[in-house]
Design a protein around this motif. Structure first.
Motif: not given
Length: 146
Positions: A8-12, A34-35, A40-46, A116-125
């Protein structure tokens, strides 16, 4: 079986939910440690649960077994671990947890792993979905949304 990943980072919110809609995501699979952070802005769990349901008719599921351990993540963020070392430790963690035996592959059909990482390259997802795919005979067709 189509599965995606997104950060979600760097995305509206418009871009984020637009990408999910275009990919026809039915279930957002939250793999964050941690969600509920204010960062996290709009990406908070609730909030995310509400937006997904209202905007996309999609579900929200936490997959804590795919989240890294807190200390491991801290060491990486503090640059005490290189990306390569972090990735190796994380993959070992997934193997130790035996996540492939605990998760239903059906969850991943039209699912999307969120971090949270904007790109997948260095992200655990990315590591998580690649690990699962290797354990599930490459039955997942993976797309990274960014």
């Amino acid at each position: 079986m189509d599965v995606a990943t997104i950060g979600f980072t760097r995305k509206s919110a418009e871009t984020f939910f637009g990408l999910l809609r275009k990919a026809e995501v039915r279930t957002l699979l939250d793999v964050r440690l941690n969600n509920v952070s204010q960062l996290a802005g709009f990406a908070k769990k609730p909030d995310l649960k509400y937006f997904l349901s209202e905007l996309l008719g999609a579900r929200f599921i936490e997959l804590r077994d795919l989240a890294p351990e807190k200390e491991m993540l801290k060491r990486y963020q503090k640059k005490e671990l290189s990306w390569e070392s972090y990735a190796a430790e994380y993959l070992e963690l997934l193997a130790t947890r035996r996540v492939e035996t605990k998760l239903d592959i059906a969850l991943f059909d039209k699912g999307c792993l969120l971090c949270s990482e904007d790109k997948p390259h260095h992200c655990h997802r990315r590591l998580a979905v690649e690990y699962l795919n290797s354990q599930w005979d490459n039955r997942l067709k993976v797309t990274h949304l960014f």
